[in-house]
Design a protein around this motif. Sequence first.
Motif, short mmCIF file in Angstrom:
data_model
loop_
_atom_site.label_atom_id
_atom_site.label_comp_id
_atom_site.label_asym_id
_atom_site.label_seq_id
_atom_site.Cartn_x
_atom_site.Cartn_y
_atom_site.Cartn_z
N GLU A 25 -8.13 9.64 -9.56
CA GLU A 25 -9.00 9.28 -10.69
C GLU A 25 -8.55 9.95 -11.98
O GLU A 25 -8.69 9.37 -13.07
CB GLU A 25 -10.44 9.67 -10.37
N LEU A 26 -8.03 11.17 -11.88
CA LEU A 26 -7.60 11.89 -13.08
C LEU A 26 -6.38 11.25 -13.73
O LEU A 26 -6.03 11.59 -14.87
CB LEU A 26 -7.31 13.35 -12.74
N GLN A 27 -5.75 10.32 -13.04
CA GLN A 27 -4.59 9.62 -13.59
C GLN A 27 -4.87 8.14 -13.82
O GLN A 27 -3.95 7.34 -13.94
CB GLN A 27 -3.38 9.80 -12.66
N THR A 28 -6.13 7.78 -13.90
CA THR A 28 -6.51 6.37 -14.07
C THR A 28 -5.86 5.73 -15.29
O THR A 28 -5.48 4.56 -15.27
CB THR A 28 -8.04 6.25 -14.17
N HIS A 29 -5.70 6.52 -16.37
CA HIS A 29 -5.09 5.98 -17.59
C HIS A 29 -3.68 5.48 -17.36
O HIS A 29 -3.20 4.59 -18.06
CB HIS A 29 -5.08 7.06 -18.69
N ARG A 30 -2.98 6.03 -16.36
CA ARG A 30 -1.61 5.60 -16.08
C ARG A 30 -1.59 4.24 -15.37
O ARG A 30 -0.56 3.55 -15.40
CB ARG A 30 -0.88 6.62 -15.21
N GLY A 31 -2.68 3.88 -14.72
CA GLY A 31 -2.73 2.61 -14.02
C GLY A 31 -4.14 2.07 -14.01
O GLY A 31 -4.87 2.21 -13.02
N PRO A 32 -4.56 1.44 -15.10
CA PRO A 32 -5.95 0.99 -15.21
C PRO A 32 -6.28 -0.26 -14.41
O PRO A 32 -7.45 -0.61 -14.28
CB PRO A 32 -6.11 0.72 -16.71
N ASP A 33 -5.25 -0.94 -13.85
CA ASP A 33 -5.50 -2.22 -13.19
C ASP A 33 -6.00 -2.09 -11.75
O ASP A 33 -6.74 -2.95 -11.27
CB ASP A 33 -4.22 -3.08 -13.19
N ALA A 34 -5.59 -1.04 -11.05
CA ALA A 34 -5.99 -0.89 -9.65
C ALA A 34 -5.69 0.54 -9.20
O ALA A 34 -4.88 1.23 -9.82
CB ALA A 34 -5.26 -1.89 -8.75
N GLY A 35 -6.33 0.95 -8.12
CA GLY A 35 -6.07 2.27 -7.55
C GLY A 35 -6.48 2.32 -6.10
O GLY A 35 -7.48 1.71 -5.71
N ASP A 36 -5.69 3.04 -5.30
CA ASP A 36 -6.02 3.14 -3.89
C ASP A 36 -5.39 4.41 -3.32
O ASP A 36 -4.52 5.02 -3.94
CB ASP A 36 -5.53 1.91 -3.12
N THR A 37 -5.85 4.77 -2.12
CA THR A 37 -5.30 5.93 -1.44
C THR A 37 -4.95 5.55 0.00
O THR A 37 -5.42 4.54 0.53
CB THR A 37 -6.30 7.10 -1.42
N TYR A 38 -4.11 6.39 0.61
CA TYR A 38 -3.71 6.19 2.00
C TYR A 38 -3.72 7.55 2.68
O TYR A 38 -3.07 8.49 2.21
CB TYR A 38 -2.31 5.57 2.07
N VAL A 39 -4.46 7.68 3.77
CA VAL A 39 -4.56 8.94 4.49
C VAL A 39 -4.17 8.72 5.94
O VAL A 39 -4.68 7.81 6.60
CB VAL A 39 -5.98 9.53 4.40
N ALA A 40 -3.25 9.55 6.43
CA ALA A 40 -2.85 9.53 7.84
C ALA A 40 -2.80 10.98 8.31
O ALA A 40 -1.78 11.66 8.20
CB ALA A 40 -1.50 8.86 8.02
N ASN A 41 -3.95 11.46 8.77
CA ASN A 41 -4.09 12.82 9.26
C ASN A 41 -3.72 13.84 8.18
O ASN A 41 -4.45 14.00 7.21
CB ASN A 41 -3.27 13.04 10.53
N HIS A 42 -2.55 14.51 8.30
CA HIS A 42 -2.22 15.59 7.38
C HIS A 42 -1.46 15.12 6.14
O HIS A 42 -1.01 15.94 5.34
CB HIS A 42 -1.42 16.68 8.09
N LEU A 43 -1.32 13.80 5.98
CA LEU A 43 -0.67 13.23 4.81
C LEU A 43 -1.65 12.36 4.03
O LEU A 43 -2.41 11.60 4.61
CB LEU A 43 0.53 12.36 5.23
N GLY A 44 -1.58 12.46 2.71
CA GLY A 44 -2.35 11.56 1.86
C GLY A 44 -1.53 11.15 0.65
O GLY A 44 -0.88 11.98 0.01
#
Length: 637
Positions: A25-44
């Motif tokens: 969210e703190l970098q929303t200005h860099r990509g205002p069109d979409a945002g998502d995350t991916y978490v796989a146990n100890h990686l995000g």
Amino acid sequence: MCGIAGLLNLDRQPVDAGLLQRMNELQTHRGPDAGDTYVANHLGLAHRRLSIIDIASGQQPLVNADQSAVIVFNGEIYNFAALRDELERLGFRFRTRSDTEVILQAWKAWGKACVKRLRGMFAFAIWDFGSEQLFLARDRLGIKPLFYSLINGRQLAFASELKGLQCLPRFDRQLDDRAIADYFTFGYIPDPKSIYAGTHKLPPGHTLLLERGQTQPAIEQYWDASFADPVPVRDQRQLQDELIERLREAVQIRLVSEVPIGAFLSGGVDSSAVVALMAGLMERPVNTCSIGFDVPSFNETEFAEMVARRYCTNHREQTVAVDDFGLLDTLASLYDEPYADSSAIPTYRVCEQARKQVTVCLSGDGGDELFAGYRRYRWHMLEERIRGLVPAAIRKPVFDLLGNYYPKLDWAPRYLRAKSTFQALQREALAAYLHTVSFTPEQVLRQLFTPEFNRRLNGYRPLAVFESHQQQFDGDDPLSLIQYLDMKTYLPGDILTKVDRASMAHGLEVRVPILDHEFLGWANRIPSHLKLCGREGKYLFKKSLEPHLPDAVLYRPKKGFGVPIARWMRGPLADTLRQRLLRGHLQSLGIFNHRTLERLADDHIRGTSDHSVTLWALLMFESSIRRSLSGDQEAAA
């Protein structure tokens, strides 16, 4: 253009998905069109998207077709179509039309050598599930940023901007003393340092690999600018034609976009060259924009209009007040660490103006570094001739005496302001060039800091930045050396940082064809006497452009994209200057000598000396550090 971030917990504890989302969210200005995350146990992994290519299906984080790896990517790969064809012949399958997936499959095909195949600007992270490897890479020139930090030895965190890391609860905010000394010398913090001792920038042309079971990442260089093997010159006209064809190709591959595209047009040689070549490649008129100032001595719009008329561009011009110092704190929130180039103000405004018209802009950045356009190159080469004629045993004491006792005539005509030249001539070439580009001269720098802070520096001199790069220089002439130093320091640390943050603040992608690494590699081989010919910088570049641009644009005196900071700090900013430097947050840091701050401010405000560059650096430092130490990462989100 996008923003990326990620966490890898080395103790294999699950990633905090909420914290990862906060980083994003703190970098929303860099990509205002979409945002998502991916978490796989100890990686995000986290991604913010500014949609440019494959708008329909290019969402990230992106997992490849066989579910063996995942990527987040910021930038553009201009040869992705050819790479995709090659990978398909090798048996790889694709689910999207994006360059992102091409990088991911290139990793599977060629491992960490994949970066050598990419032509473009990029910062990306790949997690390989089978080998449990985290691979980070940054483009050759540092067009796209990438910060990383090893936190408490238990977590590797990375982000496009520092604000993406500052929100982490265990983030170490201890300032790096050497980075502070570097900042007041250069006006920015050179790679790989950041303002924080425990956080680093991945240097341009480098990769980071963290393998299963390791606790320290391996940093490796995969590319460097070379000045070896000069081009043989038999026919200068043929060389000029080749220059135009090579630059035209670099421009052409940067015109691929599914959103409106245009160009900055300042009226200088470099941006005008890009616009001229774009006009010959595009079916529609080029969208161009420029910023004008309400003070004639700072205004160059007549030259931009000249080029716009010649190429019938769809030109927009905005006049802004030259006294636009209200952006001071806004800039501190954009750059996250101290950054003192005052041309960030008009750069911010021109990006703001461009975004009203287009989503992608081509710029002319890099022309001065490639073709020796800066005035300081001419002065340095003149000084080098004097060094070659006068033995050091005579030169050093004579010019040391002149440098110490010749008055600092900031108010006088330029030809009488010789003190800095005398001080440069007493030094050897590398130290002299550092003196030329320094925001704060070395003797003032020592006085600026407290005795305790100078002791903490333990003899460190920012000259070490240049010395470390000089060891990798493969050319054989003094002009090429200082061009190389600028490509390693000023270009990524100042110019490209300025444009990245200013453009991303407005959701604008900027592409830099002159810094295409293939074009740059060829340009670096052009003999130095065809770059700086007598007093004419960019000699061959300008000669090549004569059929395309008027002489009034090519051969007028160079003017920087500047603002009148010296006047500001004697007028409307004088009270702010005194408050922030003498009675504000700086006093609590134990870094600065109060008497020196008081003297610099008083002498400047009275007009007896011009300390505007150092004082502006202090103002930007104060604003940045105040925000950082108070934990304020909100302003630019």
